[in-house]
Every structure is written in C-alpha cells, then in structure tokens.
Scaffold this motif. Sequence first.
Motif, PDB file in Angstrom:
ATOM      1  N   ALA A  75       0.840  -1.203   0.000  1.00 39.84           N
ATOM      2  CA  ALA A  75       0.000   0.000   0.000  1.00 39.84           C
ATOM      3  C   ALA A  75       0.872   1.250   0.000  1.00 39.84           C
ATOM      4  CB  ALA A  75      -0.912   0.007   1.220  1.00 39.84           C
ATOM      5  N   SER A  76       0.338   2.302  -0.524  1.00 37.34           N
ATOM      6  CA  SER A  76       1.054   3.568  -0.588  1.00 37.34           C
ATOM      7  C   SER A  76       1.020   4.293   0.755  1.00 37.34           C
ATOM      8  CB  SER A  76       0.415   4.447  -1.661  1.00 37.34           C
ATOM      9  OG  SER A  76       0.928   5.752  -1.584  1.00 37.34           O
ATOM     10  N   ALA A  77       2.155   4.872   1.131  1.00 33.80           N
ATOM     11  CA  ALA A  77       2.224   5.652   2.373  1.00 33.80           C
ATOM     12  C   ALA A  77       1.257   6.834   2.322  1.00 33.80           C
ATOM     13  CB  ALA A  77       3.650   6.139   2.613  1.00 33.80           C
ATOM     14  N   SER A  78       0.969   7.333   1.124  1.00 33.42           N
ATOM     15  CA  SER A  78       0.057   8.476   0.993  1.00 33.42           C
ATOM     16  C   SER A  78      -1.392   8.088   1.306  1.00 33.42           C
ATOM     17  CB  SER A  78       0.152   9.082  -0.407  1.00 33.42           C
ATOM     18  OG  SER A  78      -0.282   8.146  -1.371  1.00 33.42           O
ATOM     19  N   SER A  79      -1.659   6.790   1.404  1.00 35.99           N
ATOM     20  CA  SER A  79      -3.004   6.322   1.738  1.00 35.99           C
ATOM     21  C   SER A  79      -3.316   6.462   3.222  1.00 35.99           C
ATOM     22  CB  SER A  79      -3.161   4.841   1.355  1.00 35.99           C
ATOM     23  OG  SER A  79      -3.018   4.674  -0.017  1.00 35.99           O
ATOM     24  N   ILE A  80      -2.275   6.571   4.043  1.00 27.36           N
ATOM     25  CA  ILE A  80      -2.475   6.649   5.489  1.00 27.36           C
ATOM     26  C   ILE A  80      -2.896   8.070   5.871  1.00 27.36           C
ATOM     27  CG2 ILE A  80      -1.404   6.364   7.763  1.00 27.36           C
ATOM     28  CD1 ILE A  80       0.547   4.406   6.476  1.00 27.36           C
ATOM     29  N   THR A  81      -3.954   8.162   6.658  1.00 22.65           N
ATOM     30  CA  THR A  81      -4.438   9.470   7.109  1.00 22.65           C
ATOM     31  C   THR A  81      -3.561   9.969   8.258  1.00 22.65           C
ATOM     32  OG1 THR A  81      -5.940   8.568   8.777  1.00 22.65           O
ATOM     33  CG2 THR A  81      -6.806   8.787   6.516  1.00 22.65           C
ATOM     34  N   ARG A  82      -3.683  11.245   8.598  1.00 19.88           N
ATOM     35  CA  ARG A  82      -2.905  11.774   9.732  1.00 19.88           C
ATOM     36  C   ARG A  82      -3.272  11.055  11.022  1.00 19.88           C
ATOM     37  NH1 ARG A  82      -2.957  18.139   9.482  1.00 19.88           N
ATOM     38  NH2 ARG A  82      -3.064  17.846  11.712  1.00 19.88           N
ATOM     39  N   PHE A  83      -4.555  10.849  11.239  1.00 20.65           N
ATOM     40  CA  PHE A  83      -4.994  10.122  12.429  1.00 20.65           C
ATOM     41  C   PHE A  83      -4.513   8.666  12.353  1.00 20.65           C
ATOM     42  CE2 PHE A  83      -8.510   7.996  14.920  1.00 20.65           C
ATOM     43  CZ  PHE A  83      -8.069   8.437  16.158  1.00 20.65           C
ATOM     44  N   GLY A  84      -4.508   8.113  11.147  1.00 23.54           N
ATOM     45  CA  GLY A  84      -4.012   6.758  10.934  1.00 23.54           C
ATOM     46  C   GLY A  84      -2.545   6.610  11.312  1.00 23.54           C
ATOM     47  N   HIS A  85      -1.739   7.632  11.009  1.00 23.88           N
ATOM     48  CA  HIS A  85      -0.320   7.614  11.410  1.00 23.88           C
ATOM     49  C   HIS A  85      -0.214   7.505  12.933  1.00 23.88           C
ATOM     50  CE1 HIS A  85       2.092   8.149   7.819  1.00 23.88           C
ATOM     51  NE2 HIS A  85       1.219   9.041   7.369  1.00 23.88           N
ATOM     52  N   PHE A  86      -1.018   8.288  13.616  1.00 23.16           N
ATOM     53  CA  PHE A  86      -1.022   8.236  15.085  1.00 23.16           C
ATOM     54  C   PHE A  86      -1.424   6.848  15.581  1.00 23.16           C
ATOM     55  CE2 PHE A  86      -3.804   8.394  18.834  1.00 23.16           C
ATOM     56  CZ  PHE A  86      -2.864   8.736  19.806  1.00 23.16           C
ATOM     57  N   LEU A  87      -2.494   6.301  15.024  1.00 29.00           N
ATOM     58  CA  LEU A  87      -2.965   4.980  15.450  1.00 29.00           C
ATOM     59  C   LEU A  87      -1.909   3.903  15.206  1.00 29.00           C
ATOM     60  CD1 LEU A  87      -6.679   4.998  14.233  1.00 29.00           C
ATOM     61  CD2 LEU A  87      -5.827   5.279  16.567  1.00 29.00           C
ATOM     62  N   ARG A  88      -1.247   3.958  14.056  1.00 34.50           N
ATOM     63  CA  ARG A  88      -0.211   2.970  13.761  1.00 34.50           C
ATOM     64  C   ARG A  88       1.001   3.127  14.671  1.00 34.50           C
ATOM     65  NH1 ARG A  88       0.561   0.687   8.246  1.00 34.50           N
ATOM     66  NH2 ARG A  88      -1.542   0.262   7.548  1.00 34.50           N
ATOM     67  N   ARG A  89       1.426   4.359  14.881  1.00 34.89           N
ATOM     68  CA  ARG A  89       2.601   4.620  15.715  1.00 34.89           C
ATOM     69  C   ARG A  89       2.374   4.131  17.143  1.00 34.89           C
ATOM     70  NH1 ARG A  89       2.972   9.555  14.539  1.00 34.89           N
ATOM     71  NH2 ARG A  89       1.930  10.386  16.352  1.00 34.89           N
ATOM     72  N   THR A  90       1.167   4.314  17.655  1.00 39.70           N
ATOM     73  CA  THR A  90       0.849   3.902  19.029  1.00 39.70           C
ATOM     74  C   THR A  90       0.303   2.477  19.098  1.00 39.70           C
ATOM     75  OG1 THR A  90      -1.384   4.816  18.817  1.00 39.70           O
ATOM     76  CG2 THR A  90       0.329   6.275  19.746  1.00 39.70           C
ATOM     77  N   LYS A  91       0.065   1.865  17.927  1.00 39.50           N
ATOM     78  CA  LYS A  91      -0.498   0.515  17.794  1.00 39.50           C
ATOM     79  C   LYS A  91      -1.940   0.418  18.316  1.00 39.50           C
ATOM     80  CE  LYS A  91       3.994  -1.611  17.672  1.00 39.50           C
ATOM     81  NZ  LYS A  91       5.102  -1.164  18.419  1.00 39.50           N
ATOM     82  N   LEU A  92      -2.592   1.564  18.490  1.00 41.52           N
ATOM     83  CA  LEU A  92      -3.986   1.569  18.940  1.00 41.52           C
ATOM     84  C   LEU A  92      -4.934   1.026  17.870  1.00 41.52           C
ATOM     85  CD1 LEU A  92      -4.070   4.995  20.831  1.00 41.52           C
ATOM     86  CD2 LEU A  92      -4.210   2.701  21.843  1.00 41.52           C
TER      87      LEU A  92
END
Length: 185
Positions: free
Chosen positions: A69-86
Amino acid sequence: MIRILDIVIASFGLLAGLPILFVIFIAGLFDTGSPLFLQERVGRNRAPFTLVKFRTMKVDTASVASHLASASSITRFGHFLRRTKLDELPQLWNVLKGEMSLVGPRPCLFNQETLILEREKRGVLLARPGITGLAQINEIDMSTPVLLAETDAKMLHSLGIKDYFRYILQTVVGKGSGDRVSKER
C-alpha cells in the motif's frame, strides 16, 4: 493455558479500554467516515475469518498487504494509530471469539500465496494467528515471506508463558514498527 490467558487479557482489555475505543471510534468517524476496517484473513488451518481493526488508511485504498500500500493512503490520524499501535485494539474481539491469540503469527491475506505456502511447509498455519509475536517485535513483516514464515515457526516451536508475556510487553512498550507501507507509491 495460553487460551485462558487470551480470554482473560482480551476481556479485561476490552472492558478497561472501552472509553479509549469509543474516543478512537468517534475520531475515526471524523477522519474517514468509516472508523472500522474489516478484512478477510487466513486463520488457523487456513480457515477464513474477518479481522477487525481501526481504519488507518483512506476508505478507497486497495485491499492489499500493508507493504504494498502507498504511504500516501495513510491518514494523519491513521499515522497516530499505527505509531501507538492503537489500531490493533479491536482485534481483542477476534481473540475473544477464538479466531486469534494475543501472540502468534500475524494473519495474512489469501492472495499472499508465497507466505501461505511457506507457513504451511513449517506448520505455522496449525496455530491461531496473533496480534503480536517474535516477527513483529523484530520488525519482520510480510514483505519477506520466507524469513517471516521461518521466524513464525521458530516462535511457535519455543512459545511458552514467559515468551507470551515478553512479546506482549515488548509490543506495548513500542518495540517493533508495525506494518510497513511502500514509500514510492
């Protein structure tokens, strides 16, 4: 014993995490309009099951493995969720249903044929897939199917209560980077 621990920890996690789950769900409504991501994955003995996660990518993103998948597909909130594994929290429901374990090989997509074959050769598909495990804390993802299958088999061969808690703890404190996405797409 591990199944009992899965049930106890997942139940506690869902109950204690209910306010967090609610806040993330509401924030996800504003982020993508569709906060939950449901996807058919390969389960124990190749049985299909529906994985539940919080959505981290735009709704129209192609249903492919994360590394494709493209990194541009990740939303700003999605970046936060992935980084925190929430984004993984809803999978506690899959654990309660018996489709997953807290610790095990990450469930793949049915179109990841090389990984399925490599896991099948090593007996990995006899186990419940997991939210975390040895591969995840060592940043081995589905872009390297042979290494991933070897690592999964190694983990399952030696998995005991001590490692079970070690993998969970290391994941909670941030070891491992989660699923990678392609930078150039």
